[in-house]
Design a protein around this motif. Structure first.
Motif, PDB file in Angstrom:
ATOM      1  N   ALA A 287       0.899  -1.274   0.285  1.00 58.78           N
ATOM      2  CA  ALA A 287       0.263   0.222   0.200  1.00 58.78           C
ATOM      3  C   ALA A 287       0.490   0.958   0.025  1.00 58.78           C
ATOM      4  O   ALA A 287       0.712   2.142  -0.523  1.00 58.78           O
ATOM      5  CB  ALA A 287      -1.026   0.268   1.375  1.00 58.78           C
ATOM      6  N   SER A 288       2.061   1.153   0.872  1.00 57.40           N
ATOM      7  CA  SER A 288       2.425   2.519   1.213  1.00 57.40           C
ATOM      8  C   SER A 288       3.721   2.769  -0.522  1.00 57.40           C
ATOM      9  O   SER A 288       3.651   4.314  -1.175  1.00 57.40           O
ATOM     10  CB  SER A 288       3.905   2.382   2.372  1.00 57.40           C
ATOM     11  N   LEU A 289       3.727   1.778  -1.002  1.00 59.50           N
ATOM     12  CA  LEU A 289       4.400   1.675  -2.239  1.00 59.50           C
ATOM     13  C   LEU A 289       3.327   2.288  -3.566  1.00 59.50           C
ATOM     14  O   LEU A 289       3.864   3.234  -3.780  1.00 59.50           O
ATOM     15  CB  LEU A 289       5.067   0.215  -3.312  1.00 59.50           C
ATOM     16  N   ILE A 290       3.164   1.676  -3.183  1.00 58.77           N
ATOM     17  CA  ILE A 290       1.578   2.288  -4.551  1.00 58.77           C
ATOM     18  C   ILE A 290       1.362   3.320  -4.518  1.00 58.77           C
ATOM     19  O   ILE A 290       1.763   4.081  -5.151  1.00 58.77           O
ATOM     20  CB  ILE A 290       0.433   1.477  -3.889  1.00 58.77           C
ATOM     21  N   VAL A 291       1.584   4.012  -2.896  1.00 57.36           N
ATOM     22  CA  VAL A 291       0.743   5.268  -2.533  1.00 57.36           C
ATOM     23  C   VAL A 291       2.226   6.741  -3.327  1.00 57.36           C
ATOM     24  O   VAL A 291       1.873   7.264  -3.685  1.00 57.36           O
ATOM     25  CB  VAL A 291       0.395   5.590  -1.163  1.00 57.36           C
ATOM     26  N   LEU A 292       2.912   6.282  -2.583  1.00 60.12           N
ATOM     27  CA  LEU A 292       3.954   6.701  -2.953  1.00 60.12           C
ATOM     28  C   LEU A 292       4.887   6.962  -4.605  1.00 60.12           C
ATOM     29  O   LEU A 292       4.733   8.086  -5.296  1.00 60.12           O
ATOM     30  CB  LEU A 292       5.459   6.232  -2.168  1.00 60.12           C
ATOM     31  N   ILE A 293       4.883   6.201  -5.072  1.00 64.15           N
ATOM     32  CA  ILE A 293       4.718   6.014  -6.726  1.00 64.15           C
ATOM     33  C   ILE A 293       3.544   6.728  -7.559  1.00 64.15           C
ATOM     34  O   ILE A 293       3.814   7.776  -8.463  1.00 64.15           O
ATOM     35  CB  ILE A 293       4.275   4.337  -7.366  1.00 64.15           C
ATOM     36  N   LEU A 294       2.678   6.809  -6.636  1.00 63.60           N
ATOM     37  CA  LEU A 294       1.328   7.586  -7.644  1.00 63.60           C
ATOM     38  C   LEU A 294       1.401   8.884  -7.780  1.00 63.60           C
ATOM     39  O   LEU A 294       1.099  10.051  -8.256  1.00 63.60           O
ATOM     40  CB  LEU A 294      -0.580   7.485  -7.430  1.00 63.60           C
ATOM     41  N   PHE A 295       2.451   9.517  -5.765  1.00 63.65           N
ATOM     42  CA  PHE A 295       2.416  10.317  -5.316  1.00 63.65           C
ATOM     43  C   PHE A 295       3.568  11.319  -6.369  1.00 63.65           C
ATOM     44  O   PHE A 295       2.840  12.367  -6.848  1.00 63.65           O
ATOM     45  CB  PHE A 295       2.519  10.559  -4.248  1.00 63.65           C
ATOM     46  N   PHE A 296       4.380  10.598  -6.236  1.00 61.20           N
ATOM     47  CA  PHE A 296       5.709  11.004  -7.167  1.00 61.20           C
ATOM     48  C   PHE A 296       5.407  11.275  -8.636  1.00 61.20           C
ATOM     49  O   PHE A 296       5.922  11.780  -9.702  1.00 61.20           O
ATOM     50  CB  PHE A 296       6.734  10.198  -6.480  1.00 61.20           C
ATOM     51  N   GLY A 297       4.437  10.178  -9.114  1.00 66.20           N
ATOM     52  CA  GLY A 297       3.942  10.536 -10.623  1.00 66.20           C
ATOM     53  C   GLY A 297       3.165  11.630 -10.759  1.00 66.20           C
ATOM     54  O   GLY A 297       3.855  12.040 -11.864  1.00 66.20           O
ATOM     55  N   SER A 298       2.596  12.286  -9.468  1.00 64.99           N
ATOM     56  CA  SER A 298       1.620  13.246 -10.152  1.00 64.99           C
ATOM     57  C   SER A 298       2.043  14.594 -10.377  1.00 64.99           C
ATOM     58  O   SER A 298       2.172  15.378 -10.970  1.00 64.99           O
ATOM     59  CB  SER A 298       0.055  13.108  -9.613  1.00 64.99           C
TER      60      SER A 298
END
Ligand code: UDP
Ligand code: MG
Length: 337
Positions: A287-298
């Motif tokens: 969960a934390s990985l996905i959230v960070l990937i999405l956040f930095f992607g945006s």
């Protein structure tokens, strides 16, 4: 040199400024952009004629037909044929209000130029006050909206938010609650005409030119006829245009965001490494990985988008296309370029 001497020089300069001679019977140009204003032109002329006729100055009315499709052009041609004070610049298509204002300034010959909307939201009676203030030596006299009750609450709030944000990040400050409605001395007009850029956020350019200025307060009435030519999307683009033309802060802020994010990433990385060393390999954490990937992607996409805003404007400037194309000019011999 003592302070007294400096004071005297400053005093002499301010006197010289105030005493700048104005012609006894100056020519005042009134620039009015029109886009589908056929219904508003009648009331506009009816309100304008008593203000300009019989005043102690000469005047010319410079209309710019910004590619109207509703018979505005015919009405303006008719007006120019009847009234020798009227000049009409007709665009080959709709180029937008900023381009229309630019063309109006290019074709105005006056010692001072007044910019006014054709829908009577800028009261023509104020022109006499503008001229009186200009005669006192002020170079820019602008109308300040004291009462915007005729604008919707949403428009007032977004406008206020925009100008606060703009003035915070731009070195050039736009006075609050002012539109394009103003009088400018010939020197100010010449300064603005000399600006070569294609993105013409006129309110910003007016403020950029500087010179001494004064405000005349007024209550903004509702439109005389027709409807507003600016929808939400147009206003949004107008706002972006203004910010990008007058500030590089949106470009530079990414270095700081990057630095802050890098700092926290470093802290977090140290924490995770320590944790792994102490407690061993920890597999869960999807969960934390996905959230960070999405956040930095945006975050990265936003920063690329901001780059795009500036690059697209560089592209437009580099092409050096004209700001507007004139189809016809009526009522003047040669344009004053
Ligand atoms: N206008 C123009 N070209 C455009 C849109 C507007 O010349 O593409 C003119 C319009 O005819 C009017 C002035 O700009 O004289 C202000 O437009 P509007 O009243 O629609 O704006 P608002 O007062 O709603 O901000
Ligand atoms: Mg209006």
């Amino acid at each position: 040199m003592g302070d007294g001497a400096i004071d005297r020089i400053e005093e002499a300069q301010s006197v010289a400024r105030k005493a700048r001679p104005r012609p006894a019977r100056p020519l005042i140009s009134v620039v009015a952009p029109c886009f589908n204003e056929a219904d508003a032109l009648g009331p506009f002329m009816a309100a304008m004629t008593p203000v300009l006729g019989g005043a102690d100055f000469e005047y010319e009315l410079v209309f710019v037909d910004d590619g109207s499709t509703d018979g505005t052009r015919d009405k303006l041609e008719h007006l120019a044929a009847q009234n020798s004070h009227v000049k009409v610049v007709i665009f080959s298509r709709n180029f937008g209000k900023e381009a229309a204002l630019t063309a109006g300034l290019d074709h105005a010959k006056g010692d001072a130029v007044v910019v006014i909307d054709t829908d009577l939201q800028d009261p023509p009676e104020l022109i006499r006050d503008f001229v009186a203030k200009w005669r006192e030596g002020v170079d820019v006299v602008y109308g300040k909206r004291e009462d915007r009750a005729t604008d919707t609450a949403a428009k007032r709030m977004t406008a206020e938010g925009f100008y606060q944000f703009f003035n915070r990040i731009s070195a050039v400050k736009i006075p609050e609650n002012t539109g394009d409605f103003r009088l400018m001395d010939r020197r100010v007009v010449d300064a603005i005409k000399a600006l070569p850029e294609r993105s013409r956020f006129m309110k910003g350019l007016f403020a950029w030119a500087g010179f001494s200025s004064a405000a005349v307060p007024y209550a903004r009435p509702a439109r005389a006829a027709g409807s507003t030519k600016f929808n939400l999307w147009k206003l949004w683009n107008f706002a972006i245009d203004g910010i990008v033309s007058f500030s590089t802060a949106p470009l530079r802020v990414w270095s700081y965001i990057g630095a802050v994010v890098a700092f926290f990433s470093f802290l977090y990385a140290s924490f995770i490494i320590m944790l792994t060393v102490i407690t061993g390999v920890d597999v869960p954490g999807y969960a934390s990985l996905i959230v960070l990937i999405l956040f930095f992607g945006s975050v990265q996409m936003i920063s690329v988008g901001v780059l795009g805003e500036y690059i697209s404007r560089l592209f437009i400037e580099v092409k050096r296309r004209p700001i507007y194309i004139v189809d016809d000019v009526i009522g003047e011999d040669a344009p004053s370029q």
